[in-house]
Design an enzyme around this catalytic site. Structure first.
Site, PDB file in Angstrom:
ATOM      1  CD  GLU A   1      -2.428   4.841  -4.035  1.00 46.34           C
ATOM      2  OE1 GLU A   1      -2.984   3.980  -4.871  1.00 46.34           O
ATOM      3  OE2 GLU A   1      -2.341   5.911  -4.525  1.00 46.34           O
TER       4      GLU A   1
ATOM      5  CB  CYS B   1      -3.836   2.306  -7.935  1.00 47.96           C
ATOM      6  SG  CYS B   1      -3.758   3.672  -9.404  1.00 47.96           S
TER       7      CYS B   1
END
Lengths: 315, 824
Positions: free
Chosen positions: B461, B459
């Site tokens: 990171e 998402c």
């Protein structure tokens, strides 16, 4: 000198009233009362108590307002909930507003200093700088408090912030002059060219407004003109032609942009919160047909050589 | 700027999602492939399960890494392979396109249980279809073999009561579903190395390292097994690619259409070339990329296998093909679009518990990073950066998740192109901010040179391709649920699953004498729960090492080959574990309620607040209304009172996670995001003091609180952006996430577009890590009319007027919808 003004809202990230990303300050009090007004809370000059009946918890389970109200009968209940304020009995002490936990009672208007406003304005300084935005004063009629606006604009200009005043121009030219040195942009309306109809729909004659527009057009300050296109009020071609004539002949085209704002049912809830009647309640429009009328007006204006757009964005 | 796509940088891709509009691409082939994807069912395919089971049975006495290698080889040698109509890129994940294989190595109990008791076909969402009853029976039979061999089994045998009691099997303070029941994934392989060396290069490198392995090495046998496994797998990979080359060649003989015949021949040539060698063309590079990536997903079902900085590692092939005249920009774009559609094929069967917090049948999290600075800090935007955005706008599918890295010298053209995609309303790209993200990478111990090369994984990171095994997305932590224990002496508000305290008594609303005691109690609970979470994750870490090492993907991490260690053994240069916190704003506004009403204004006692929570606000209507009103300070309004409490929660969480050590010789790295798990987590969270009823969603990601009682951010997007930017995002080195909603009307026209550019520039200048946008169109407004609770933050702004859409009367709502549709 510490000025105070009465405002009813500070709205961040406004993108319609002037260029770029702006903060808009709404001032209380207006000499006009247009039938289609979307900010009826801006009409009265003083603070007002508003009722949002939907938010009322109930007289039985709460009743905080009743406990603190010093004026018997000022709070009107129906079916177990707060219904409205009896404006004749209410002394606007605001104790009920402070006591209400649910914001069923709220206040339109608060007294602020220039510094109070600046604190809010400065929060978004970076957005103005990048986008060419700044602040816009609106209302109500901000120039009913022209000394305050002048002080505010002066401070803004000293901090490099673009200033815009949205005014009905229904006031003495001397009020306009107070802020002119610190104003980058004016936004004003031509609601109707016919003095009689203008008075019918707004409560005032348009003579002073048109005179002030002429005076404003002779200054260096930029001017954006708007026509709020209201069904069965001002969209007929006779009025539109007269408006175009005025812009060309009296303002000599000294108008940056003419913006056509299509009527929308804005503010209906706010009318009821102030127990004011909503004059446009029964207006029913065919949106598609109405939009083509607005488009026709824009086309006409552009043919006449007036830079005219629908809405507030260039493109 | 020199970089350009096939269209002007300010090409408008229309505004807002449009129902049933399926031909966005200028290439009929791409629209056709997209349609065939949409028409395919979500099936469960047995082949992988059968092949992996038979191989494990055959090699039962072998060490685990060798077992893994043989199973992988068995799949690649025997799996049915397909070439789909019109396709230009080959390779699936050991199942037909869009079908999900089964990965019994990780967990099987839920598969058996759900088949027998709550069939995948009957789920409310994320259904999967088993083809027939005999398949159904066979899955159950084969899975039974695995019951005492899985990662999940290993973990469950090691957990102690205080770990399980707070986890998904208990009161759900935290959830470790993702890695306990499935593979790890969440990495970006070294595509740059692959493209330069090819499979043969990787094999040579491994053989050399193997030769250098000395028996003096105390870890000799472990490393020997690793090298053997890697070599078995890489060699099997080459053969697997050759199978496709042969198939394409064989099928080409049966094709009459000259154009398609030539394509098949080229597909075959491409596969022969890259089976061992390095790609010679742009097309071959894409083909090699797809094989290498899908094989990672054949080895393990870990998701968020991300594509690194594709506009960088792919660029040399593009540049030389264009220079030599072998490739037109238009065909490069078509190939990218074909690949983008194909990226949607991998699907992953997930357990119903995971699905509850995280919807979606795709693997998910396949991020593709473009833009940003090079190792020396210079902007690196190129043609491919722009073409990738064009391909994204032309395909408009779930995958890939395009991420644009931004910094102070990002070209205006790239910003505009990204925003044109954003306001088309299909959800991509997301925007990352180089400065705080690079700072976060430095916190993880990387050099500045390395840090500048970060790519996004999953998402949000940030991760270093080919160098970092970050275990991003390691666990969901429900801080709102944890706060129940702060209010109620270590016990859940409703008593909890076990009807007893599940954490130490650090005080209660009835006992706190001042607000400092409250904050101290929060810190103590955080410390206790971080102990439980991290020790649980460490067990799961060991479980993967023991039960399911991943030698194939380890070969794409040079340090693994040099050190002779699998990724699961800490072979990567950087080894993180990144659990993420959810509900921070719910906590911030809850703390604000207590600080203001109990300690500052003394309007209520702590005991009264606690009772309100226990009663789920029933009979406490006044208090409920008050905490949902603007009379109480709320996060997200650029108001320091509440924003400081958000900052407290954010920073305390990060500081409690940061610096803890994991079993792979690395450190923990905190994230602050929930994606959409805040909805699922809210379902089992009791009432909270931000004015939330039991069961309502907790706050999402970095976002403000929205309850049934009202939206807590009422000052518009600049105020929210200013609030979000008040925390040091680099502390959350595993990423932060902000969703912003804009009505379409606000971003329409050139003026609207430019205002969005300026808004983003100013937001980024305050150093937050991330932002993504949801552009609300007429369709969304209709949805908001139906489900107002999901659209509480949808602000509509009209000249001189603004309001929340869902709070407006029906006639005005209708008017606004028409206004959006008619574009005025």
């Amino acid at each position: 000198m510490s000025q105070t003004g009465i405002i009813f809202n500070i709205q961040h990230f406004t993108i319609h009233d002037g260029p770029g990303i702006r903060t808009e300050i709404f001032f209380k009090g207006c000499p006009l009362h247009c039938h289609w007004c979307s900010n009826p809370e801006g009409i009265a000059c003083h603070m007002e108590v508003a009722v949002n009946r939907k938010k009322c918890i109930s007289r039985k389970n709460c009743g905080e307002c009743e406990t603190v109200c010093p004026q018997p009968g000022a709070l009107v209940f129906s079916r177990g909930k707060l219904h409205s304020i009896n404006r004749e009995k209410c002394i606007r002490c605001l104790q009920c507003v402070n006591a209400c936990p649910s914001e069923a009672l709220s206040q339109y208007g608060k007294e602020v200093s220039v510094e109070d406003c600046m604190k809010e304005i400065r929060k978004d300084l970076g957005y103005y700088k990048r986008s060419g935005g700044g602040i816009t004063v609106s209302g109500g009629e901000p120039l009913l408090q022209s000394d305050f606006v002048a002080e505010l604009f002066k401070t803004c200009k000293a901090e490099g912030i673009h200033t815009c005043c949205e005014s009905s121009l229904y006031l003495d030219w001397s009020q306009v002059e107070k802020i002119l040195p610190y104003t980058d942009l004016f936004i004003s309306d031509i609601k109707h060219m016919d003095p009689r109809l203008h008075k019918n729909f707004t409560g005032v004659n348009n003579k002073l407004i048109l005179e002030n527009l002429v005076k404003l057009s002779q200054t260096d300050t930029e001017l954006i003109l708007r026509i709020p296109i209201i069904p069965n009020v001002n969209e007929n071609m006779i009025n539109i032609e007269a408006t175009a004539d005025f812009i060309l002949n009296k303002l000599h085209g000294h108008v940056k942009t003419l913006q056509l704002l299509s009527f929308m049912r804005l503010g209906e809830d706010k009318y009821s919160s102030l127990n004011m009647p909503y004059n446009m309640k029964d207006v029913k429009i065919n949106r598609t047909a109405f939009q083509s009328v607005v488009t026709k007006i824009a086309t006409y204006m552009n043919l006449r050589g007036i830079h005219c757009i629908i809405g507030t964005k260039e493109y | 700027m020199n970089a350009s796509g096939t269209q002007p940088f300010d090409q408008v891709y229309d505004l807002g999602y449009q129902v049933n509009h399926l031909d966005w691409s200028p290439f009929p082939r791409v629209n056709y492939l997209k349609q065939t994807f949409l028409d395919r069912p979500y099936e469960i395919d047995l082949e992988r399960l059968k092949l992996v089971t038979s191989s494990y049975k055959k090699h039962e006495s072998q060490p685990r890494k060798i077992q893994c290698a043989y199973a992988f080889k068995n799949i690649l040698e025997n799996i049915t392979i397909y070439i789909y109509d019109q396709d230009l890129i080959l390779g699936e994940i050991a199942a037909p396109a869009k079908a999900s294989p089964i990965y019994p190595e990780f967990s099987v109990d839920w598969i058996i249980d759900e088949i027998l008791h709550s069939p995948f076909e009957e789920r409310a969402n994320d259904q999967f279809f088993i083809r027939n009853d005999s398949d159904r029976k066979e899955i159950v039979e084969l899975c039974k073999y695995w019951q005492d061999k899985t990662v999940d089994y290993f973990v469950r045998n090691k957990l102690d009561p205080s770990q399980t009691i707070g986890s998904q099997t208990g009161d759900k303070i935290f959830q470790t579903n993702v890695y306990q029941y499935a593979g790890i994934g969440h990495l970006a392989m070294d595509y740059d190395m692959l493209m330069k060396e090819g499979y043969d290069g990787l094999i040579n490198k491994t053989e050399k390292a193997f030769l250098n392995l000395s028996k003096k090495d105390p870890d000799y046998s472990n490393k020997e097994e690793f090298y053997q496994a890697v070599l078995i797998m890489l060699k099997a990979s080459k053969e697997y690619i050759r199978r496709y080359a042969d198939l394409a060649k064989a099928e080409s003989l049966n094709i009459d259409d000259e154009v398609r015949k030539a394509e098949f021949e080229q597909l075959s040539t491409n596969c022969y070339e890259i089976a061992g060698g390095v790609p010679k063309t742009f097309w071959q590079a894409l083909q090699l990329f797809n094989f290498a990536t899908t094989m990672t997903q054949i080895e393990s079902n870990g998701h968020s296998i991300s594509y690194g900085r594709m506009d960088q590692w792919l660029y040399p092939f593009y540049k030389s093909d264009i220079a030599s005249g072998n490739l037109t920009k238009a065909f490069a774009l078509e190939l990218l679009e074909v690949l983008f559609v194909k990226m949607n094929n991998p699907t992953k069967l997930k357990d119903k518990g995971t699905v509850l917090v995280r919807n979606g049948r795709g693997f998910g999290g396949e991020s593709l990073t473009i833009g940003g600075v090079d190792n020396h800090g210079q902007d690196i935007t190129n043609d491919l950066t722009m073409l990738i955005l064009e391909a994204s706008a032309h395909t408009r599918m779930m995958n890939p998740w395009v991420c644009v890295r931004m910094h102070e010298n990002t070209p205006y053209e790239l910003k505009v192109k990204a925003i044109e995609c954003i306001r088309a309303g299909y959800g991509h790209p997301k925007l990352f901010n180089d400065e705080p993200t690079i700072k976060a990478m430095l916190r993880k111990g990387m050099s500045l040179y390395e840090a500048r090369n970060y790519a996004v994984v999953g998402c949000v990171e940030p991760s270093l391709p080919g160098k970092e095994f970050g275990w991003h997305d390691a666990a969901y932590i429900n801080t709102a649920k944890m706060l129940e224990l702060v209010w109620n002496a270590g016990q859940c508000i409703d008593g909890g699953v076990f009807q007893k305290p599940i954490a130490p008594n650090t005080g209660s609303l009835e006992t706190y004498k001042n607000f400092d005691e409250v904050l101290e109690s929060v810190k103590q609970q955080l410390d206790y729960w971080c102990d439980q979470i991290c020790s649980t994750l460490n067990i799961i870490d060991h479980a993967h090492r023991e039960c399911k090492p991943t030698p194939y993907v380890s070969a794409f991490f040079e340090d693994c080959i040099v050190s002779g260690k699998d990724l699961t053994e800490g072979g990567a240069k950087y080894n993180g574990t990144g659990p993420q916190a959810s509900g921070i704003a719910t906590c911030a506004d809850s703390l604000s309620t207590v600080k203001q009403l109990v300690f500052d204004e003394k309007k209520y006692t702590g005991a009264e607040l606690l009772q309100a929570l226990k009663d789920n606000w029933q009979g406490h209507e006044k208090l409920y209304a008050l905490v949902n009103s603007s009379k109480v300070h709320h996060y997200g309004n650029d108001d320091d009172y509440a924003d400081n409490l958000f900052k407290f929660m954010f920073e305390e969480y990060c500081n409690h996670v940061n610096h803890r050590e994991n079993p792979r010789g690395g450190k923990y790295s905190p994230g602050v995001y929930s994606v959409n798990a805040n909805v699922g987590m809210g379902m089992f969270t009791n009432a909270s003091l931000d004015g939330r009823f039991k069961g309502e969603a907790i706050s999402d990601n970095m976002g403000p609180v929205h309850t049934y009682g009202g939206s807590h951010d009422i000052n518009g997007p600049t105020a929210l952006a200013n609030s979000v930017a008040k925390v040091d995002h680099s502390l959350a080195s595993n990423g932060t996430l902000l969703n912003l909603r804009f009505p379409q009307e606000a971003v329409s026209g050139k003026t609207g577009r430019d205002n969005l550019v300026y808004f983003i520039e100013e937001y980024m200048s305050m150093n937050p890590m991330h932002v993504q946008f949801n552009i609300m169109d007429a369709k969304t407004m209709r949805a908001a009319q139906k489900n107002p609770e999901n659209y509480k933050d949808m602000l509509v702004r009209v000249a001189g007027y603004s309001a929340y859409f869902v709070e407006l009367g029906k006639p005005l709502q209708k008017d606004l919808i028409q206004r959006t549709e008619l574009h005025f």
